[in-house]
Design an enzyme around this catalytic site. Sequence first.
Site, mmCIF file in Angstrom:
data_model
loop_
_atom_site.group_PDB
_atom_site.id
_atom_site.type_symbol
_atom_site.label_atom_id
_atom_site.label_comp_id
_atom_site.label_asym_id
_atom_site.label_seq_id
_atom_site.Cartn_x
_atom_site.Cartn_y
_atom_site.Cartn_z
ATOM 1 C CG ASN A 7 -1.815 1.218 1.296
ATOM 2 O OD1 ASN A 7 -1.452 2.316 0.900
ATOM 3 N ND2 ASN A 7 -3.023 1.036 1.812
ATOM 4 C CD GLU A 35 -4.876 4.128 1.147
ATOM 5 O OE1 GLU A 35 -5.516 5.184 1.209
ATOM 6 O OE2 GLU A 35 -4.182 3.674 2.078
ATOM 7 C CG ASP A 146 -4.325 -2.067 3.556
ATOM 8 O OD1 ASP A 146 -4.600 -2.747 4.570
ATOM 9 O OD2 ASP A 146 -4.338 -0.821 3.551
ATOM 10 C CG ASN A 148 -7.635 -1.414 6.089
ATOM 11 O OD1 ASN A 148 -6.848 -0.835 6.833
ATOM 12 N ND2 ASN A 148 -7.968 -0.943 4.893
ATOM 13 C CG ASP A 217 -0.181 -4.166 4.417
ATOM 14 O OD1 ASP A 217 -0.777 -3.566 3.509
ATOM 15 O OD2 ASP A 217 0.134 -3.629 5.504
ATOM 16 C CG ASP A 246 0.196 4.742 6.138
ATOM 17 O OD1 ASP A 246 0.297 4.428 4.937
ATOM 18 O OD2 ASP A 246 -0.888 5.062 6.664
ATOM 19 C CG HIS A 247 0.327 0.231 4.470
ATOM 20 N ND1 HIS A 247 -0.432 -0.829 4.895
ATOM 21 C CD2 HIS A 247 -0.478 1.326 4.561
ATOM 22 C CE1 HIS A 247 -1.635 -0.406 5.226
ATOM 23 N NE2 HIS A 247 -1.698 0.898 5.032
#
Length: 256
Positions: A7, A35, A146, A148, A217, A246-247
């Site tokens: 991501n 994303e 991802d 989540n 992930d 951030d990933h």
Amino acid sequence: MRFATWNVNSLKVRLPQVLEWLAANPDLTALGLQETKQEDVNFPQAEIEAAGFHVAFAGQKTYNGVAIISREPLADVQINLPNFDDPQKRLIAATISGVRFISAYIPNGQALDSEKYPYKLAWLEALHAYIADELTRHPQLILAGDYNIAPEDRDVHDITKWEGGVLVSPPEREAFQGLIGLGLTDAFRQFEHPEKSFSWWDYRGFSFKKNAGLRIDHLLITAPLVARLTASDIDREPRKVERPSDHTPVWAAFSS
């Protein structure tokens, strides 16, 4: 043969990081992105192809967006869940060297009392049905992305801080286990790893420095690929660079 998921939280910002990471991993077969946050007209197809890759993508302005970058040609590209009417660009699939590779960006859900939470559960239900159907045609399949979802408490830096919220709620974890129940296996968990191995860290509160993250992930793989699985890990290096996502990438390697 190696597949990865990442991501990137805006491909416009992080295209140089993606190209650098691809160059540093010459054995990588394909990378699923989430994303990308770009409309298709702005997707950097020319730059990616100039670097020697094939690419398929589906994007929208500001939010979501998925892509697959591959060293091998892409066949039978599918955009979005065919059984879920949704304008959000959250899934792309392609067949690469006999492997059905799916890059998915599963909804976050925001909060248990948000209207986005039932949307997430409905999306996961449709994903389950879609994967069940894909498995009838593709014995070699990778569902990467991802999710989540932190599947277990050990995938959370401090479960007491997250309990009662999204990413760890029982219905979300049950949906994850439902995918496992279709015959998929979490590639990462087939190997020993240090405790507190995470793939996402909030930008706030020095979370990466403190390793206050989550493992959300994943690459879920079918039995024929499990038989050929040689390694799976999280690459923390891209999270250390300036202006990172951030990933960070998660990958799985297979014997030929």
